[in-house]
Design a protein around this motif. Structure first.
Motif, PDB file in Angstrom:
ATOM      1  N   ALA A   1     -12.812   6.260  -4.214  1.00  0.00           N
ATOM      2  CA  ALA A   1     -12.878   6.510  -2.775  1.00  0.00           C
ATOM      3  C   ALA A   1     -13.043   5.207  -2.006  1.00  0.00           C
ATOM      4  CB  ALA A   1     -14.028   7.457  -2.462  1.00  0.00           C
ATOM      5  N   GLY A   2     -12.586   5.214  -0.758  1.00  0.00           N
ATOM      6  CA  GLY A   2     -12.690   4.016   0.067  1.00  0.00           C
ATOM      7  C   GLY A   2     -14.106   3.681   0.478  1.00  0.00           C
ATOM      8  N   GLY A   3     -14.959   4.696   0.602  1.00  0.00           N
ATOM      9  CA  GLY A   3     -16.371   4.458   0.876  1.00  0.00           C
ATOM     10  C   GLY A   3     -16.771   4.492   2.337  1.00  0.00           C
ATOM     11  N   ASP A   4     -15.852   4.781   3.244  1.00  0.00           N
ATOM     12  CA  ASP A   4     -16.200   4.830   4.664  1.00  0.00           C
ATOM     13  C   ASP A   4     -16.913   6.136   5.006  1.00  0.00           C
ATOM     14  OD1 ASP A   4     -15.209   2.367   5.450  1.00  0.00           O
ATOM     15  OD2 ASP A   4     -13.197   3.129   5.813  1.00  0.00           O
ATOM     16  N   ASP A   5     -17.909   6.033   5.886  1.00  0.00           N
ATOM     17  CA  ASP A   5     -18.596   7.213   6.410  1.00  0.00           C
ATOM     18  C   ASP A   5     -17.991   7.527   7.776  1.00  0.00           C
ATOM     19  OD1 ASP A   5     -20.258   9.228   7.206  1.00  0.00           O
ATOM     20  OD2 ASP A   5     -22.018   7.946   7.523  1.00  0.00           O
ATOM     21  N   LEU A   6     -17.037   8.439   7.787  1.00  0.00           N
ATOM     22  CA  LEU A   6     -16.324   8.734   9.033  1.00  0.00           C
ATOM     23  C   LEU A   6     -17.162   9.552  10.001  1.00  0.00           C
ATOM     24  CD1 LEU A   6     -12.740   9.430   7.700  1.00  0.00           C
ATOM     25  CD2 LEU A   6     -13.606   7.384   8.781  1.00  0.00           C
ATOM     26  N   ALA A   7     -18.295  10.054   9.531  1.00  0.00           N
ATOM     27  CA  ALA A   7     -19.165  10.806  10.434  1.00  0.00           C
ATOM     28  C   ALA A   7     -20.081   9.886  11.231  1.00  0.00           C
ATOM     29  CB  ALA A   7     -20.009  11.800   9.637  1.00  0.00           C
ATOM     30  N   GLY A   8     -20.107   8.609  10.906  1.00  0.00           N
ATOM     31  CA  GLY A   8     -20.985   7.667  11.587  1.00  0.00           C
ATOM     32  C   GLY A   8     -20.282   6.930  12.709  1.00  0.00           C
ATOM     33  N   ASP A   9     -20.762   5.721  12.988  1.00  0.00           N
ATOM     34  CA  ASP A   9     -20.213   4.890  14.053  1.00  0.00           C
ATOM     35  C   ASP A   9     -18.808   4.433  13.666  1.00  0.00           C
ATOM     36  OD1 ASP A   9     -19.595   2.992  15.974  1.00  0.00           O
ATOM     37  OD2 ASP A   9     -21.578   2.062  15.954  1.00  0.00           O
ATOM     38  N   PRO A  10     -17.780   4.668  14.514  1.00  0.00           N
ATOM     39  CA  PRO A  10     -16.424   4.216  14.182  1.00  0.00           C
ATOM     40  C   PRO A  10     -16.336   2.712  13.939  1.00  0.00           C
ATOM     41  CG  PRO A  10     -16.373   5.751  16.024  1.00  0.00           C
ATOM     42  CD  PRO A  10     -17.823   5.444  15.764  1.00  0.00           C
ATOM     43  N   LEU A  11     -17.249   1.944  14.521  1.00  0.00           N
ATOM     44  CA  LEU A  11     -17.223   0.499  14.300  1.00  0.00           C
ATOM     45  C   LEU A  11     -17.630   0.130  12.877  1.00  0.00           C
ATOM     46  CD1 LEU A  11     -18.711  -0.866  17.650  1.00  0.00           C
ATOM     47  CD2 LEU A  11     -16.382  -1.154  16.817  1.00  0.00           C
TER      48      LEU A  11
ATOM     49  N   ARG B   1      -3.770  -0.560  -2.467  1.00  0.00           N
ATOM     50  CA  ARG B   1      -3.527  -1.029  -3.826  1.00  0.00           C
ATOM     51  C   ARG B   1      -4.078  -2.451  -3.974  1.00  0.00           C
ATOM     52  NH1 ARG B   1       2.528   0.700  -5.653  1.00  0.00           N
ATOM     53  NH2 ARG B   1       3.170  -0.201  -3.681  1.00  0.00           N
ATOM     54  N   GLU B   2      -5.138  -2.549  -4.741  1.00  0.00           N
ATOM     55  CA  GLU B   2      -5.755  -3.854  -4.967  1.00  0.00           C
ATOM     56  C   GLU B   2      -4.930  -4.624  -5.997  1.00  0.00           C
ATOM     57  OE1 GLU B   2      -9.718  -3.148  -6.219  1.00  0.00           O
ATOM     58  OE2 GLU B   2     -10.299  -2.122  -4.384  1.00  0.00           O
ATOM     59  N   ARG B   3      -4.510  -5.797  -5.623  1.00  0.00           N
ATOM     60  CA  ARG B   3      -3.696  -6.604  -6.516  1.00  0.00           C
ATOM     61  C   ARG B   3      -4.580  -7.545  -7.328  1.00  0.00           C
ATOM     62  NH1 ARG B   3       0.907  -8.601  -2.355  1.00  0.00           N
ATOM     63  NH2 ARG B   3       1.551  -9.831  -4.172  1.00  0.00           N
ATOM     64  N   ARG B   4      -4.158  -7.805  -8.540  1.00  0.00           N
ATOM     65  CA  ARG B   4      -4.946  -8.681  -9.396  1.00  0.00           C
ATOM     66  C   ARG B   4      -4.930 -10.115  -8.884  1.00  0.00           C
ATOM     67  NH1 ARG B   4      -3.910 -10.250 -15.665  1.00  0.00           N
ATOM     68  NH2 ARG B   4      -6.004 -11.015 -16.115  1.00  0.00           N
ATOM     69  N   GLY B   5      -3.852 -10.497  -8.241  1.00  0.00           N
ATOM     70  CA  GLY B   5      -3.733 -11.835  -7.672  1.00  0.00           C
ATOM     71  C   GLY B   5      -2.546 -11.873  -6.732  1.00  0.00           C
ATOM     72  N   GLY B   6      -2.454 -12.949  -5.965  1.00  0.00           N
ATOM     73  CA  GLY B   6      -1.306 -13.116  -5.080  1.00  0.00           C
ATOM     74  C   GLY B   6      -1.512 -12.624  -3.671  1.00  0.00           C
ATOM     75  N   SER B   7      -2.599 -11.893  -3.423  1.00  0.00           N
ATOM     76  CA  SER B   7      -2.865 -11.421  -2.066  1.00  0.00           C
ATOM     77  C   SER B   7      -3.892 -12.331  -1.399  1.00  0.00           C
ATOM     78  CB  SER B   7      -3.384  -9.977  -2.094  1.00  0.00           C
ATOM     79  OG  SER B   7      -4.659  -9.919  -2.696  1.00  0.00           O
TER      80      SER B   7
ATOM     81  N   ASP C   1       0.838  -1.199   0.000  1.00  0.00           N
ATOM     82  CA  ASP C   1       0.000   0.000   0.000  1.00  0.00           C
ATOM     83  C   ASP C   1       0.873   1.250   0.000  1.00  0.00           C
ATOM     84  OD1 ASP C   1      -2.268  -1.530  -0.035  1.00  0.00           O
ATOM     85  OD2 ASP C   1      -2.546  -1.499   2.125  1.00  0.00           O
ATOM     86  N   LEU C   2       0.239   2.414  -0.040  1.00  0.00           N
ATOM     87  CA  LEU C   2       0.965   3.678  -0.107  1.00  0.00           C
ATOM     88  C   LEU C   2       0.446   4.652   0.932  1.00  0.00           C
ATOM     89  CD1 LEU C   2       0.938   4.294  -3.979  1.00  0.00           C
ATOM     90  CD2 LEU C   2       2.865   3.470  -2.634  1.00  0.00           C
ATOM     91  N   LEU C   3       1.333   5.434   1.488  1.00  0.00           N
ATOM     92  CA  LEU C   3       0.963   6.575   2.324  1.00  0.00           C
ATOM     93  C   LEU C   3       0.877   7.778   1.391  1.00  0.00           C
ATOM     94  CD1 LEU C   3       0.426   7.129   5.331  1.00  0.00           C
ATOM     95  CD2 LEU C   3       2.812   7.808   5.556  1.00  0.00           C
TER      96      LEU C   3
ATOM     97  N   HIS D   1      -9.422   6.496   3.388  1.00  0.00           N
ATOM     98  CA  HIS D   1      -8.483   5.901   2.449  1.00  0.00           C
ATOM     99  C   HIS D   1      -9.120   5.891   1.069  1.00  0.00           C
ATOM    100  CE1 HIS D   1     -11.105   2.432   3.275  1.00  0.00           C
ATOM    101  NE2 HIS D   1     -10.686   1.925   2.123  1.00  0.00           N
ATOM    102  N   ASP D   2      -8.308   5.683   0.074  1.00  0.00           N
ATOM    103  CA  ASP D   2      -8.857   5.389  -1.248  1.00  0.00           C
ATOM    104  C   ASP D   2      -8.251   4.086  -1.729  1.00  0.00           C
ATOM    105  OD1 ASP D   2      -6.334   5.931  -2.375  1.00  0.00           O
ATOM    106  OD2 ASP D   2      -6.863   7.971  -2.942  1.00  0.00           O
ATOM    107  N   ARG D   3      -8.685   3.633  -2.881  1.00  0.00           N
ATOM    108  CA  ARG D   3      -8.180   2.367  -3.404  1.00  0.00           C
ATOM    109  C   ARG D   3      -7.900   2.507  -4.893  1.00  0.00           C
ATOM    110  NH1 ARG D   3     -12.646  -1.983  -2.200  1.00  0.00           N
ATOM    111  NH2 ARG D   3     -12.409  -1.117  -0.116  1.00  0.00           N
ATOM    112  N   VAL D   4      -6.928   1.757  -5.363  1.00  0.00           N
ATOM    113  CA  VAL D   4      -6.557   1.799  -6.769  1.00  0.00           C
ATOM    114  C   VAL D   4      -6.390   0.368  -7.262  1.00  0.00           C
ATOM    115  CG1 VAL D   4      -4.085   2.013  -6.212  1.00  0.00           C
ATOM    116  CG2 VAL D   4      -4.918   2.757  -8.454  1.00  0.00           C
ATOM    117  N   ASP D   5      -6.922   0.101  -8.455  1.00  0.00           N
ATOM    118  CA  ASP D   5      -6.782  -1.242  -8.998  1.00  0.00           C
ATOM    119  C   ASP D   5      -5.560  -1.309  -9.904  1.00  0.00           C
ATOM    120  OD1 ASP D   5      -7.486  -0.095 -11.433  1.00  0.00           O
ATOM    121  OD2 ASP D   5      -9.544  -0.794 -11.372  1.00  0.00           O
TER     122      ASP D   5
END
Length: 698
Positions: free
Chosen positions: A131-141, A197-203, A93-95, A120-124
């Protein structure tokens, strides 16, 4: 002691690790230690980390003699850490740039909380970022359960005896416990700091198998030890997580789905609420019937399919109604005083059409100008300027009845050109790279272009605006048609370079935050057809450091790459990608540094130094094709000095070669060839020819 301890476990990530480590070490906040734990990786991961440690004292490499897995590897790294906060990043992954500075500022603002969650975000593997899709304004869980989307205060981590599990889904237990810990202070930062970073395979996430059943055991461990209040809070999120794993074909193979479901159902029956399940997801898993769950899933899928079909049907019906009403509008008389404008595929009000529109309001006030913009760009329209949204009812009405059509690209939707309508194609640059039909020889840059559509579009033009004889020659050949005539009037967008006074330029510089007495460089590279995203072939921070504090660099990425260049904060670098007027940036700059951008032809009007930085000229010219050799050094082809490496570029400024008599002579010849019509009155010539001197044949 450092502010951050960044822990990176490394196992079979040799193709990704170097970029991962560089993304940490290149942060503009350098108060960190980077602990790379080689988990007995059989590839070159350890060698890459060792090379990194040799050149940067902030890096330490810890070797594990036998493969232990990411959980134990992270624990070993955490035990070695001395920083105030722990940040765990996976080796693939990347910072993201500026992440640590943003995190540090958020920690300071919250007075050092125990946990900070961030987006976070994600890249294929195709480099598509979303975008990562998290709602940070909601429940942290409800935030993605991962070690890499949060930082932990190290003392808090140790006091609560948090540790990663041994085996798959190693982060579920410590992440959940930290979030639910009594008295823990958790804050959020709504900024993407990590790129997954979403890997095509191997993860592991892309390897289906029964190893993924381990997630059920992790929640068993958590729920068994939780008090009733925490258990009630955690169960819905556990159910949602388990169902997400179950529905992921990359994790659970078809033959294992029933067994996984039964394990999740047993867990829910043991720890879930005694009454009716409160959510649809929990009700599905609470049934303990795989057949019922599958029926529910298929029903949900059918509902989604029906919803999509209804939307498609509604869209088609709307399009049909639009076509019928548009046909009716085509039978109505043209409005002799209506002009419609567009620029850059409906991105807003700019370029030659904008300059023509402004001059028409002055010289031909009887002409009503209406702009076409996309819905996502309507906020860019200034107050007092009328516009229509592309594809709307008003758009089709305007296109059907306008007498004048002015665009630097094309109008959307396949409109019908009516007899009596006058179409001015202004273009948006002087061609260095191959254009139009010439692109057929360079398929790598065409991306599915329909050349027949290009010809059909060309046949709609009445005028083709030209900035110089070179453009006239090229346009005639690559956009062949007998329907239009060349209008050799110069580029209206360049008028401002001849009319702006010193006071206006000073105000522009002040607005950009450029102090007096500093030399301003505009770095404006173009896009590459063979490259996704803005990837400058220069270390901009190192470049400005080498020049000294006397210089400020305005950085403008091509509009294809979004609203910003993604720069790290630096006092000598200003990201102006989102600035609405490139003409203002040119006026503010003492010199232009570019590669193959047509901006060089416009900037030549100012008679200020142009520096060509072309580190990949061969690749660019082979992939896209060019009309002349920009690097030849011949008069009329090269606008000034040339550099092909970062060191050469810095050397040109340090030695003063960027602004010599020889460079000025090249610029003079370049300007004579490409700016012969530009004199500050191009917009007036166009307005008088288009609106005040009659119409050509149609």
């Amino acid at each position: 002691m450092s502010r951050f301890s960044v822990v990176v476990p490394a196992h079979r990530v040799q193709g990704y690790l170097r970029e991962c480590l560089d993304s940490v070490l290149d942060q503009n906040l350098g108060d960190l230690e980077l602990i790379v734990v080689d988990d007995a990786s059989p590839d070159a991961s350890a060698a890459i980390a060792a090379e990194c440690a040799e050149r940067d004292p902030r890096v330490q490499l810890v070797r594990i003699p036998a493969h232990a897995g990411p959980g134990p590897a992270r624990n070993i790294g955490a035990d070695r850490a001395t920083g105030d906060y722990l940040l765990f990043i996976d080796g693939d992954d990347l910072l993201l740039p500026g992440a640590l500075e943003a995190i540090a500022e958020a920690l300071d603002a919250a007075e050092n909380p125990d946990v900070l969650l961030f987006a976070h975000d994600r890249v294929d593997w195709w480099e598509n970022v979303r975008a990562g899709g998290d709602d940070l304004a909601g429940d942290p869980l409800a935030v993605t359960v991962a070690a890499w989307n949060r930082v932990f205060r190290r003392d808090f981590w140790q006091e609560r005896r948090l540790a990663f599990s041994d085996g798959p889904y190693e982060d579920v237990v410590p992440v959940r416990r930290a979030t639910m810990a009594e008295g823990a202070r958790t804050v959020v930062l709504d900024k993407a700091c990590v790129r997954w970073r979403e890997r095509r395979g191997g993860s592991f996430a892309k390897t289906p198998g029964r190893a993924h059943f381990a997630v059920i055991g992790r929640y068993e461990e958590l729920l068994a030890a939780a008090d009733p209040a925490d258990r009630a809070r955690l169960v819905p999120h556990a159910a949602a997580h388990l169902l997400a794993v179950l529905d992921d074909a990359g994790r659970i193979a078809p033959g294992d789905r029933r067994d996984f479901f039964r394990g999740a159902a047993r867990l829910y029956r043991t720890y879930g609420p005694t009454g009716p399940a409160p959510t649809a997801g929990e009700r599905a898993i609470a049934t303990a019937s795989y057949a019922a769950y599958e029926a529910h899933r298929k029903s949900r899928s059918r509902r989604s399919s029906v919803t999509r079909k209804l939307k498609d049907r509604k869209k088609k019906l709307r399009a049909r109604v639009m076509r019928l009403t548009y046909r009716a509008d085509l039978r109505r008389p043209l409005d002799p005083h209506l002009a419609v404008y567009g620029a850059y595929w409906n991105r807003g009000i700019s370029c030659n059409p904008a300059a023509i529109h402004a001059k028409a309001r002055e010289l031909a006030p009887h002409i009503k100008g209406v702009w076409v913009v996309s819905s996502r760009n309507k906020h860019k329209v200034p107050a007092g300027v009328e516009y229509v949204i592309e594809g709307s009812r008003r758009y089709w009405q305007t296109m059907a009845r306008a007498t004048y059509l002015i665009n630097n690209s094309s109008f959307p939707g396949g409109f019908t050109k009516r007899p009596g309508q006058v179409y001015l194609q202004t273009h948006h640059g002087t061609p260095l790279k191959k254009m139009g039909l010439d692109q057929r020889r360079y398929p790598a840059g065409t991306h599915g272009i329909s050349f027949q559509k290009i010809l059909d579009h060309t046949d709609q033009w009445d005028f083709s605006l030209s900035a110089n004889p070179h453009s006239t020659e090229v346009w005639e050949r690559v956009y062949p048609s007998t329907a239009y005539q060349a209008l050799e009037a110069g580029y209206p967008r360049n008028d401002v370079y001849f009319t702006a006074g010193e006071g206006e330029i000073a105000a522009i510089r002040e607005g950009l935050g450029v102090g007096g007495g500093r030399r301003v460089l505009l770095y404006a590279p173009t896009h590459r057809d063979y490259q996704k995203g803005f990837l400058p072939r220069i270390d901009l921070e190192r470049f400005v450091r080498s020049l000294g504090e006397e210089y400020v660099v305005l950085v403008r990425a091509h509009y294809f790459y979004g609203a910003d260049a993604g720069l790290r904060a630096h006092p000598q670098l200003i990201d102006v990608t989102g600035h609405p007027r490139v003409e203002d940036l040119c006026l503010a700059a003492d010199a232009l540094v570019t590669d193959y951008s047509s901006l060089m032809f416009d900037y030549a009007c100012l008679d200020r130094p142009i520096v060509t930085y072309a580190p990949d000229w061969q690749a660019y010219s082979l992939a896209r094709g060019t009309y002349f050799d920009l690097l030849s050094g011949r008069a009329g082809e090269t606008p000034g000095v040339v550099a092909t490496t970062e060191e050469e570029l810095a050397g040109l400024f340090l030695s003063g070669e960027w602004d010599t008599a020889e460079a000025a002579a090249l610029r003079k010849a370049f300007r004579a060839r490409f700016c012969p019509y530009d004199d500050g009155a191009a917009a007036e010539r166009v307005v008088r020819r288009l609106f005040l001197e009659g119409q050509p044949r149609s």
